[in-house]
Design a protein around this motif. Sequence first.
Motif, PDB file in Angstrom:
ATOM      1  N   LYS A 102      -7.062   2.657  -5.499  1.00  0.00           N
ATOM      2  CA  LYS A 102      -5.970   2.327  -4.587  1.00  0.00           C
ATOM      3  C   LYS A 102      -4.717   1.988  -5.386  1.00  0.00           C
ATOM      4  O   LYS A 102      -3.610   2.021  -4.875  1.00  0.00           O
ATOM      5  N   PHE A 103      -4.925   1.611  -6.655  1.00  0.00           N
ATOM      6  CA  PHE A 103      -3.805   1.098  -7.430  1.00  0.00           C
ATOM      7  C   PHE A 103      -3.898   1.618  -8.862  1.00  0.00           C
ATOM      8  O   PHE A 103      -4.941   1.505  -9.500  1.00  0.00           O
ATOM      9  N   MET A 130      -8.658  -0.157  -9.433  1.00  0.00           N
ATOM     10  CA  MET A 130      -7.472  -0.332 -10.257  1.00  0.00           C
ATOM     11  C   MET A 130      -7.682   0.431 -11.553  1.00  0.00           C
ATOM     12  O   MET A 130      -8.614   0.181 -12.300  1.00  0.00           O
ATOM     13  N   THR A 178       0.836  -1.191   0.000  1.00  0.00           N
ATOM     14  CA  THR A 178       0.000   0.000   0.000  1.00  0.00           C
ATOM     15  C   THR A 178       0.878   1.250   0.000  1.00  0.00           C
ATOM     16  O   THR A 178       1.801   1.359   0.799  1.00  0.00           O
ATOM     17  N   SER A 215      -1.051   3.383  -4.764  1.00  0.00           N
ATOM     18  CA  SER A 215       0.134   2.629  -5.179  1.00  0.00           C
ATOM     19  C   SER A 215       0.214   2.647  -6.700  1.00  0.00           C
ATOM     20  O   SER A 215      -0.811   2.616  -7.370  1.00  0.00           O
TER      21      SER A 215
END
Lengths: 319, 324
Positions: A183-184, A101, A41, A216
């Motif tokens: 988050k990604f 994502m 993370t 991330s």
Amino acid sequence: MNNNLIEVRDLVKHFEVSGGLFSRTKKVIKAVDGIDFDIKTGETLGLVGQSGCGKTTTARALCLLDPKTSGTVNFFNPDRQKMESIDNIDEDGKRTFRRNMQMIFQDPYESLNPRWTIKDIIKEPLDIHNIGALNDREEAVIEILRTVGLTPPENYLARYPHEISGGQRQRVSIARTLIMKPKFVICDEPTSMLDVSIRISIMDLMLNLAKDLDVSYLYITHDLAVARYMCNRIAVMFNGKIVEIAETEELLKNPIHPYTKRLISSIPIPDPSYIREKYQINYDELEEIILKNPDKKMIDVGNEHFVASHDTKDYLFES
Amino acid sequence: MSNILEVKNLTMYYETIDGNVDAVKNISFNVKAGESFGIVGESGCGKTSVAMSLLQLQAENGKISNGSILFDGIELVGKSENDLRKIRWDGISIVFQGAMNAWNPVVKVGEQIREAMREHSPESTKLQNTEKINELFSMVGLDSSVADRFPHELSGGMKQRAIIALALSCDPKLVIADEPTTALDVVIQDQILSEIKKVQDLLGLSLIYISHDIAVIAEMTDKIAVMYAGSIVEMGPTSEVFKSPQHSYTQALLDSTPSIKGEKKKLRSLEGEPPSLIDKIDGCTFAPRCPDRETKCNPSQHMQLIEVSPEHFVDICSIGKESK
């Protein structure tokens, strides 16, 4: 605590190509051939290697743009607070995964719809995932435009991609990606098309956003100098395999795999007084060694630094 | 050493429906025999326009309005198309940007090189030409069998090597390389750069190397000119310009280039974008983006190069900053 966001195990992507017009046999191109990595993370992992080594294929297989041949990808589902495999999750989990994502592409000239206004481009993901009330969405677009430094946002809403510059377009791409609060984010050479003076501002923007929004990145590039600036860790890919993975400065100071050494020695240094030492390798020989030893074990050499073992051939540890 | 190329006050513009675009403004530089001269700057700063006007290959709406280009003592500005043909490739050849994608897809690579040779030295026999091609190919690290292949059978790196061989096919004295490695990945770029250096040493060529990549320019050149919005803002020996850059734009370019050697430093970006060359700008074109505009320079000053140390020239606006 294990705070991995993404765990990739033995990811394989093979392409079948026909052997020729009259040939019945099919050739298999092993674009990605069993790779493992984790992304924590808030971490940026760089994926570097030459053209055709499988960097982009990895990215596309990761975010379900292309079906992977085999292997597992686990993803931390923030809604349920646990790791889930992306293969056998329910529709709900898949939606969460897709929302979290996102991808930024290389060419800001081709990845934005020329007939849509900036507002429509950035708002589209919200419409697709049905996030927020209809009237709030424009608010959200204005907010994100401000975040990526396109101010005043009102000036950009009604414009079309051809009316803004390359750097601004890439900011729009980033805005479209980040409006989902992912988050990604997978970044496929996002700055290689941009001019030097603009490149840094985009890279800085991405770094700041990573810090502020806890994102991330998987950062794909062939330029180690850019990777050094952006990434916490770097994975070096060669012929569909990861041959070395380590923390950025450790990898640059102490490369072990011959291919990593070759890659590092081919980066020009912006200092005329610096004479580069060329590190030459025989690709065919290296390929043969790797082919002969399909074992994908990585050796831990300390400091979180892993090198592909192949056959622990003496050449690996010659120095 | 004598100058092979002397460019004086070269000014060039493109006629467009919106008005004239001043792509090259009053540029002067010299290239010595055997020297490698770099031109660096952002896209749209006029690097390629300079290269094209040297051979007068600019687009039809491109007009040279002033200045002189002396190549080996011969004035090129105002020469007829017929006379220019004799200079092109025989005297000055060029590796165009993206040239590796400009091979004719239905003609073998060797034949395309032979075409240039036939045009420029009709007296040499086919055998002589073939020998020459083999020699050139081995110089740039290609197998002689490549001559019998079609462009689609070659990789990007091989096509680029063949382009370099093509540029050398008529024994030019000066080669202009316009972003010869931009579309290639780092390892191939490294190989091509070594080949260019090797060939240059071997044949004693003069080279004009155009790139936006500071790191590549640092390695390839003896002297550089930094261009911004059609003008040269700083020019001098590469090592000196890198060691003590005088102009804020040069400094900004150096500050925005990441490196894998040395301490990891915070990079600085330049705010804003280059000006449109259609607008007539009075005074310093860099002033709106200049990080030092408040403190040091004099933005109303017209651009003019001043020699600060031997062979090291810098735009007058940055000279003022020392005295202020």
